[in-house]
Design a protein around this motif. Structure first.
Motif, PDB file in Angstrom:
ATOM      1  N   CYS A  81      58.811  25.925  70.315  1.00 45.20           N
ATOM      2  CA  CYS A  81      59.821  26.534  69.452  1.00 45.20           C
ATOM      3  C   CYS A  81      60.952  27.133  70.293  1.00 45.20           C
ATOM      4  O   CYS A  81      60.698  27.879  71.239  1.00 45.20           O
ATOM      5  CB  CYS A  81      59.127  27.613  68.626  1.00 45.20           C
ATOM      6  SG  CYS A  81      60.189  28.584  67.584  1.00 45.20           S
ATOM      7  N   ASP A 101      54.433  16.418  70.728  1.00 43.22           N
ATOM      8  CA  ASP A 101      55.163  17.059  69.628  1.00 43.22           C
ATOM      9  C   ASP A 101      56.342  17.869  70.140  1.00 43.22           C
ATOM     10  O   ASP A 101      56.366  18.322  71.284  1.00 43.22           O
ATOM     11  CB  ASP A 101      54.232  17.946  68.799  1.00 43.22           C
ATOM     12  CG  ASP A 101      53.601  19.049  69.612  1.00 43.22           C
ATOM     13  OD1 ASP A 101      54.050  20.194  69.485  1.00 43.22           O
ATOM     14  OD2 ASP A 101      52.654  18.781  70.384  1.00 43.22           O
ATOM     15  N   GLY A 103      58.717  21.159  68.891  1.00 45.38           N
ATOM     16  CA  GLY A 103      58.579  22.300  68.002  1.00 45.38           C
ATOM     17  C   GLY A 103      59.800  22.654  67.174  1.00 45.38           C
ATOM     18  O   GLY A 103      60.892  22.103  67.324  1.00 45.38           O
ATOM     19  N   ASP A 104      59.596  23.619  66.317  1.00 48.88           N
ATOM     20  CA  ASP A 104      60.599  24.149  65.400  1.00 48.88           C
ATOM     21  C   ASP A 104      61.830  24.627  66.181  1.00 48.88           C
ATOM     22  O   ASP A 104      61.713  25.431  67.096  1.00 48.88           O
ATOM     23  CB  ASP A 104      59.954  25.302  64.632  1.00 48.88           C
ATOM     24  CG  ASP A 104      60.843  25.883  63.561  1.00 48.88           C
ATOM     25  OD1 ASP A 104      61.824  25.226  63.193  1.00 48.88           O
ATOM     26  OD2 ASP A 104      60.553  27.000  63.100  1.00 48.88           O
ATOM     27  N   TYR A 124      54.659  14.363  66.203  1.00 52.80           N
ATOM     28  CA  TYR A 124      55.218  15.325  65.251  1.00 52.80           C
ATOM     29  C   TYR A 124      56.571  15.862  65.707  1.00 52.80           C
ATOM     30  O   TYR A 124      56.751  16.193  66.878  1.00 52.80           O
ATOM     31  CB  TYR A 124      54.277  16.527  65.063  1.00 52.80           C
ATOM     32  CG  TYR A 124      52.887  16.171  64.614  1.00 52.80           C
ATOM     33  CD1 TYR A 124      52.627  15.801  63.288  1.00 52.80           C
ATOM     34  CD2 TYR A 124      51.836  16.177  65.512  1.00 52.80           C
ATOM     35  CE1 TYR A 124      51.351  15.461  62.878  1.00 52.80           C
ATOM     36  CE2 TYR A 124      50.546  15.830  65.114  1.00 52.80           C
ATOM     37  CZ  TYR A 124      50.312  15.475  63.798  1.00 52.80           C
ATOM     38  OH  TYR A 124      49.056  15.130  63.398  1.00 52.80           O
ATOM     39  N   TRP A 126      58.890  19.010  64.366  1.00 52.22           N
ATOM     40  CA  TRP A 126      58.834  20.152  63.463  1.00 52.22           C
ATOM     41  C   TRP A 126      60.227  20.502  62.939  1.00 52.22           C
ATOM     42  O   TRP A 126      61.232  20.001  63.439  1.00 52.22           O
ATOM     43  CB  TRP A 126      58.164  21.328  64.166  1.00 52.22           C
ATOM     44  CG  TRP A 126      56.739  21.017  64.490  1.00 52.22           C
ATOM     45  CD1 TRP A 126      56.251  20.565  65.674  1.00 52.22           C
ATOM     46  CD2 TRP A 126      55.623  21.038  63.593  1.00 52.22           C
ATOM     47  NE1 TRP A 126      54.896  20.331  65.589  1.00 52.22           N
ATOM     48  CE2 TRP A 126      54.484  20.608  64.316  1.00 52.22           C
ATOM     49  CE3 TRP A 126      55.471  21.384  62.244  1.00 52.22           C
ATOM     50  CZ2 TRP A 126      53.213  20.526  63.747  1.00 52.22           C
ATOM     51  CZ3 TRP A 126      54.212  21.303  61.681  1.00 52.22           C
ATOM     52  CH2 TRP A 126      53.099  20.879  62.416  1.00 52.22           C
ATOM     53  N   TYR A 150      59.745  16.438  59.399  1.00 56.69           N
ATOM     54  CA  TYR A 150      60.265  17.126  58.229  1.00 56.69           C
ATOM     55  C   TYR A 150      61.649  16.576  57.902  1.00 56.69           C
ATOM     56  O   TYR A 150      62.340  16.036  58.772  1.00 56.69           O
ATOM     57  CB  TYR A 150      60.353  18.628  58.496  1.00 56.69           C
ATOM     58  CG  TYR A 150      59.010  19.321  58.515  1.00 56.69           C
ATOM     59  CD1 TYR A 150      58.565  20.033  57.405  1.00 56.69           C
ATOM     60  CD2 TYR A 150      58.188  19.248  59.631  1.00 56.69           C
ATOM     61  CE1 TYR A 150      57.337  20.677  57.416  1.00 56.69           C
ATOM     62  CE2 TYR A 150      56.952  19.882  59.650  1.00 56.69           C
ATOM     63  CZ  TYR A 150      56.538  20.600  58.536  1.00 56.69           C
ATOM     64  OH  TYR A 150      55.321  21.222  58.544  1.00 56.69           O
TER      65      TYR A 150
END
Length: 199
Positions: A81, A101, A103-104, A124, A126, A150
């Motif tokens: 993140c 992945d 992150g946000d 992924y 985010w 997303y």
């Protein structure tokens, strides 16, 4: 457990340490977060601070492994993140094949970022990972299976103007997959096939 004098203790999940990334052929300090005894994430787990200095200029390469102060070797499997958020002078980031992945808000407002390659093992993305990356020109995805994402991962401008490059054998899957089907320009990457045919 007591640690012998002069000996570093083993890092636990959630702890952070400083190692490096590469920029212009030199090492620059970067923060890593321990996931478990084998893996780390670049950046903090849930924190607004960035992993590197936001004034960093040019292309940054994230290594696939880093060494902690105790000598333990970790594999880099995530970008955390805010890891690169507001690094407005980055033009490109090279991510390791070990990555799984992002992150946000990891790259939020990196408005000079022009090119990103998502490694084959990426699973992924985010929320807001690439929001504010208004100058993205090329997003190259190497994962054979469309990455779970997303709907607010990318900036609207990137969806309209950036070229999404995907594995040739997976082009139809990406064109119909959620989020990836929002890109106006989606082209298959035939480079691998061309290399095979030349041999």
């Amino acid at each position: 457990m007591e640690v012998a004098c002069g000996q570093e203790r083993t890092l636990s999940r959630g702890e952070v340490f400083t190692a490096h990334v590469f920029c212009g052929g030199r090492k620059i300090p970067a923060v890593y977060n321990v996931r478990n005894h084998k893996f780390v994430t670049l950046g903090y787990e849930n924190h607004a601070d960035t992993a590197i200095d936001t004034a960093t200029v040019g292309c940054v390469t994230v290594p696939w492994k880093v060494v902690a102060p105790d000598g333990h070797v970790f594999r880099v499997t995530g970008v955390g993140c805010h890891a690169f958020a507001n690094c407005r002078r980055l033009t490109e980031v090279v991510l390791p094949d070990s990555l799984s992945d992002i992150g946000d808000q990891a790259f939020m407002n990196c408005n000079s970022l022009r090119h990103i390659v998502l490694p084959p093992g990426t699973k992924y993305l985010w929320p807001y990972a690439f929001r504010g990356c208004i100058n993205l020109q090329r997003i190259e995805v190497k994962a054979a299976v469309p990455i779970d994402s997303y709907n607010d991962v990318f900036d609207e401008r990137a969806l309209r103007f950036a070229t999404l490059v995907v594995p040739a054998a997976s082009a139809d899957a990406y064109r119909s997959a959620f989020v990836w089907n929002m890109f106006r320009y989606c082209v298959p990457n035939w480079d691998g096939e061309n290399i095979k045919n030349k041999k």
